[in-house]
Each structure stands twice: as C-alpha cells, then as structure tokens.
Design a protein around this motif. Structure first.
Motif, PDB file in Angstrom:
ATOM      1  N   LEU A  22       0.826  -1.210   0.000  1.00  0.00           N
ATOM      2  CA  LEU A  22       0.000   0.000   0.000  1.00  0.00           C
ATOM      3  C   LEU A  22       0.862   1.262   0.000  1.00  0.00           C
ATOM      4  O   LEU A  22       0.495   2.267  -0.619  1.00  0.00           O
ATOM      5  N   LYS A  23       1.996   1.215   0.690  1.00  0.00           N
ATOM      6  CA  LYS A  23       2.907   2.358   0.668  1.00  0.00           C
ATOM      7  C   LYS A  23       3.379   2.641  -0.751  1.00  0.00           C
ATOM      8  O   LYS A  23       3.448   3.798  -1.185  1.00  0.00           O
ATOM      9  N   GLN A  79     -11.990  -2.413  -6.875  1.00  0.00           N
ATOM     10  CA  GLN A  79     -11.163  -2.023  -8.012  1.00  0.00           C
ATOM     11  C   GLN A  79      -9.815  -1.462  -7.570  1.00  0.00           C
ATOM     12  O   GLN A  79      -8.781  -1.745  -8.191  1.00  0.00           O
ATOM     13  N   ALA A  80      -9.809  -0.681  -6.510  1.00  0.00           N
ATOM     14  CA  ALA A  80      -8.574  -0.035  -6.070  1.00  0.00           C
ATOM     15  C   ALA A  80      -7.620  -0.998  -5.375  1.00  0.00           C
ATOM     16  O   ALA A  80      -6.402  -0.902  -5.546  1.00  0.00           O
ATOM     17  N   PHE A  81      -8.150  -1.952  -4.588  1.00  0.00           N
ATOM     18  CA  PHE A  81      -7.286  -2.763  -3.740  1.00  0.00           C
ATOM     19  C   PHE A  81      -7.328  -4.263  -4.016  1.00  0.00           C
ATOM     20  O   PHE A  81      -6.460  -4.991  -3.531  1.00  0.00           O
ATOM     21  N   PHE A  82      -8.318  -4.753  -4.770  1.00  0.00           N
ATOM     22  CA  PHE A  82      -8.432  -6.198  -5.003  1.00  0.00           C
ATOM     23  C   PHE A  82      -8.614  -6.493  -6.497  1.00  0.00           C
ATOM     24  O   PHE A  82      -9.489  -7.268  -6.884  1.00  0.00           O
ATOM     25  N   ASN A  83      -7.781  -5.885  -7.310  1.00  0.00           N
ATOM     26  CA  ASN A  83      -7.938  -5.987  -8.762  1.00  0.00           C
ATOM     27  C   ASN A  83      -7.170  -7.158  -9.370  1.00  0.00           C
ATOM     28  O   ASN A  83      -7.044  -7.261 -10.588  1.00  0.00           O
ATOM     29  N   ALA A  84      -6.642  -8.041  -8.536  1.00  0.00           N
ATOM     30  CA  ALA A  84      -5.770  -9.122  -8.988  1.00  0.00           C
ATOM     31  C   ALA A  84      -6.390 -10.050 -10.038  1.00  0.00           C
ATOM     32  O   ALA A  84      -5.683 -10.493 -10.945  1.00  0.00           O
ATOM     33  N   PRO A  85      -7.700 -10.390  -9.963  1.00  0.00           N
ATOM     34  CA  PRO A  85      -8.245 -11.314 -10.975  1.00  0.00           C
ATOM     35  C   PRO A  85      -8.049 -10.850 -12.420  1.00  0.00           C
ATOM     36  O   PRO A  85      -7.893 -11.685 -13.314  1.00  0.00           O
ATOM     37  N   PHE A  86      -8.025  -9.551 -12.642  1.00  0.00           N
ATOM     38  CA  PHE A  86      -7.835  -9.049 -14.000  1.00  0.00           C
ATOM     39  C   PHE A  86      -6.374  -9.143 -14.450  1.00  0.00           C
ATOM     40  O   PHE A  86      -6.086  -9.034 -15.638  1.00  0.00           O
ATOM     41  N   SER A  87      -5.461  -9.334 -13.500  1.00  0.00           N
ATOM     42  CA  SER A  87      -4.032  -9.375 -13.820  1.00  0.00           C
ATOM     43  C   SER A  87      -3.470 -10.782 -13.902  1.00  0.00           C
ATOM     44  O   SER A  87      -2.342 -10.968 -14.358  1.00  0.00           O
ATOM     45  N   MET A 105       4.316 -15.249 -12.740  1.00  0.00           N
ATOM     46  CA  MET A 105       3.792 -16.214 -11.784  1.00  0.00           C
ATOM     47  C   MET A 105       4.892 -17.150 -11.289  1.00  0.00           C
ATOM     48  O   MET A 105       4.936 -17.518 -10.109  1.00  0.00           O
ATOM     49  N   ASP A 106       5.818 -17.506 -12.177  1.00  0.00           N
ATOM     50  CA  ASP A 106       6.923 -18.378 -11.786  1.00  0.00           C
ATOM     51  C   ASP A 106       7.787 -17.714 -10.714  1.00  0.00           C
ATOM     52  O   ASP A 106       8.243 -18.361  -9.770  1.00  0.00           O
ATOM     53  N   ILE A 107       8.009 -16.400 -10.871  1.00  0.00           N
ATOM     54  CA  ILE A 107       8.816 -15.659  -9.896  1.00  0.00           C
ATOM     55  C   ILE A 107       8.094 -15.598  -8.554  1.00  0.00           C
ATOM     56  O   ILE A 107       8.698 -15.768  -7.492  1.00  0.00           O
ATOM     57  N   MET A 108       6.780 -15.354  -8.601  1.00  0.00           N
ATOM     58  CA  MET A 108       6.002 -15.288  -7.363  1.00  0.00           C
ATOM     59  C   MET A 108       6.042 -16.599  -6.592  1.00  0.00           C
ATOM     60  O   MET A 108       6.074 -16.607  -5.357  1.00  0.00           O
ATOM     61  N   GLY A 117      -1.333  -7.512  -3.850  1.00  0.00           N
ATOM     62  CA  GLY A 117      -0.513  -6.357  -3.539  1.00  0.00           C
ATOM     63  C   GLY A 117       0.050  -5.658  -4.759  1.00  0.00           C
ATOM     64  O   GLY A 117       0.344  -4.458  -4.710  1.00  0.00           O
ATOM     65  N   SER A 118       0.184  -6.389  -5.860  1.00  0.00           N
ATOM     66  CA  SER A 118       0.776  -5.822  -7.075  1.00  0.00           C
ATOM     67  C   SER A 118      -0.246  -5.316  -8.072  1.00  0.00           C
ATOM     68  O   SER A 118       0.126  -4.883  -9.166  1.00  0.00           O
ATOM     69  N   SER A 119      -1.531  -5.359  -7.725  1.00  0.00           N
ATOM     70  CA  SER A 119      -2.571  -5.114  -8.735  1.00  0.00           C
ATOM     71  C   SER A 119      -3.528  -3.983  -8.381  1.00  0.00           C
ATOM     72  O   SER A 119      -4.659  -3.962  -8.855  1.00  0.00           O
ATOM     73  N   GLN A 120      -3.095  -3.042  -7.545  1.00  0.00           N
ATOM     74  CA  GLN A 120      -3.994  -1.928  -7.238  1.00  0.00           C
ATOM     75  C   GLN A 120      -4.282  -1.126  -8.501  1.00  0.00           C
ATOM     76  O   GLN A 120      -3.439  -1.037  -9.396  1.00  0.00           O
ATOM     77  N   GLU A 121      -5.468  -0.566  -8.549  1.00  0.00           N
ATOM     78  CA  GLU A 121      -5.921   0.146  -9.747  1.00  0.00           C
ATOM     79  C   GLU A 121      -6.154   1.614  -9.427  1.00  0.00           C
ATOM     80  O   GLU A 121      -6.962   1.953  -8.559  1.00  0.00           O
ATOM     81  N   LEU A 122      -5.457   2.486 -10.124  1.00  0.00           N
ATOM     82  CA  LEU A 122      -5.519   3.926  -9.878  1.00  0.00           C
ATOM     83  C   LEU A 122      -6.921   4.490 -10.068  1.00  0.00           C
ATOM     84  O   LEU A 122      -7.365   5.365  -9.323  1.00  0.00           O
ATOM     85  N   ASN A 123      -7.643   3.987 -11.069  1.00  0.00           N
ATOM     86  CA  ASN A 123      -8.965   4.553 -11.378  1.00  0.00           C
ATOM     87  C   ASN A 123      -9.978   4.356 -10.256  1.00  0.00           C
ATOM     88  O   ASN A 123     -10.980   5.064 -10.192  1.00  0.00           O
TER      89      ASN A 123
END
Length: 273
Positions: free
Chosen positions: A23-24, A88-96, A106-109, A122-128
């Motif tokens: 989040l930071k 959309q702002a904090f749980f947008n991971a399904p679209f990514s 995904m291999d790196i994760m 954590g990597s998929s926050q959406e600005l809009n």
C-alpha cells in the motif's frame, strides 16, 4: 534461505505488514503521478455524476421506483459504487492473473516465501478506483443527510463491514473465474461481462426479472454486497437478516474461491512447461 517459523498470530502480523508495504508503494504512485491521480478523481466524479443525473431525470417523471424514493436510490447507488471502487482499487488481482502467467511473473512469485495470492493482490492496485471511492463516499453522505438514518457507532461499523464484504464478494466471484486461466488460455471474455453484472445491483432488485434477481443473489451473489446491506440500513425491519447474512456471504464465497485457487495453483506447472 529458510523461511522462519511463525505461529498463526505472527504470520497474520507479518502478512498484514507486508500488505502495508504494498500500500505504501501504491500511495507513492498516487503522489508521484499527480496528473494521473487527478484524472482518475475527475473521471470518478464524471462517471458517478452521470448516473445521478440519470436518476434525477427519471424521478422528475415518477415519484418512486418500485416503492423506493429518490434519496433511497441515491444511497443504494452510493454504497454499491463505493464497494466496487474498493474492490477495483485494492483487489484488482483477478484481471491481472492471465498477464502474470503469460509474462512468466507467476513463476517468480511461486519461488518467493510468501503466498502467491497475496503478492498478486498487492501488485494489482488500480488507480482509477480512487476517484470512484471518493465520489461514492460523498454520494452516500449526501443521500444519508436527506434520509432518516440513525448514524450510531454500530451503524458506521456495519457500513464498514458491508463495504469490505462487498469488495470481498466481488473479488471472490472474479477470482473464481480468473482461476480458470490455469486450464483455459483466455478467460477475459468471461470475466468482464461477469464484472459488469455488478452494475445491476445499484438499483432495487424488485425492478428486475425473478431470474436475474436469483442470479445476482444465489449464483453470482453481488446483491449480497450492495443492494441488501443498503436495504438493511434503510429498512432494517424488512432486511434484518442482512446484518449477519452479508458478512457471512463474504466469508463463504471467499472460502470457496480460495479452495479453487489452491487447487489451481497446485497444478500450475510454469509458463515454460
């Protein structure tokens, strides 16, 4: 590198702190890209304002819609819009998820000592989502000021629980679909239409066909995170079950989605496989 052993309380604290770091980074992005943040805020105001304008025009012709007054509908819309913006702002991971797999991310994760799902979230926050979040809260406050709502500490706590439950339910539904990308090459043609179905729950369910009401309540339970918590706040005598039913639905849908996620991630063999 060995992963330190932690009990469940230590692990919860570690994961919470890790998400706080994500989040930071997100907040720094908002500050760094000021123009994009401002555009997102303006876009959110325009998007929500157009719907309010539509409702205003409609209520110039009719006094009520399915026995719901203008300000009640505005409150319904505000709560649903706020719940969607949090998702959309904090749980947008399904679209990514599809992109993570195709790019090999995904291999790196999977080789990191942290759950893949938390990394994806954590990597998929959406600005809009920021602009819609601000305007959604403002719309709820505007409508609430014109309604006979008792804003007690319990009411405010329920609003917070309802909004979080709404975001979790949406996330669980979309995650269930996106997990199919472990077996199917393309799921975006499904995930976007299912996401758009949420917009129906910004209005009273009574105006829709019973089949659609059943779909949005029992199959794709978006209404349990939007219409029903708002209806409980406005008419608690008719929707008293929503006080516990809404958070319970969030727990159940997320549990089912996580089980499917666990099943899929165990069968993921790598993009190079």
């Amino acid at each position: 590198m060995l992963v330190p052993k932690r009990n469940w309380l230590q692990q919860a604290g570690f994961l919470t702190g890790l998400y706080g770091q994500y989040l930071k980074v997100y907040l720094k992005t908002l500050v760094e890209y000021r123009a994009d943040t401002l555009i997102a805020l303006v876009a959110g105001i325009v998007a929500q304002g157009s719907t309010l304008l539509f409702l205003t025009v409609i209520f110039q012709k009719i006094p009520k819609l399915a026995d719901w007054s203008f300000y009640e509908l505005v409150f319904l819309f505000g709560l649903a819009a706020t719940g969607k913006s949090i998702n959309q702002a904090f749980f947008n991971a399904p679209f990514s998820l599809t992109g993570y797999i195709r790019r090999g991310q995904m291999d790196i994760m999977m080789i990191r000592p942290v759950g893949v799902l938390l990394q994806a979230i954590g990597s998929s926050q959406e600005l809009n989502g920021v602009g819609q979040l601000v305007t959604g809260i403002a719309i709820m406050g505007f409508a609430g000021a014109h309604l006979d709502l008792q804003w007690t500490a319990g009411t405010l706590l329920y609003v917070v629980i309802a909004l979080l439950s709404s975001a979790v339910i949406q996330f669980a539904v979309l995650l269930t679909i996106s997990v199919l990308t472990f077996w199917v090459q393309e799921v975006r043609s499904v995930i976007y239409p299912v996401n758009w179905l949420y917009d129906f729950t910004r209005y009273p369910l009574e105006i829709f066909h019973p089949l659609l009401r059943g779909l949005l309540t029992y199959v794709i339970p978006y209404a349990l995170g939007s219409f029903f918590p708002a209806a409980f706040l406005l008419r608690p005598e008719s929707y008293g079950w929503a006080m516990w039913g809404v958070p319970a639905a969030a727990v159940i849908t997320m549990s089912l989605a996580y089980c499917l996620w666990t099943f899929g991630i165990r069968r993921y063999s790598s993009v190079a496989g």
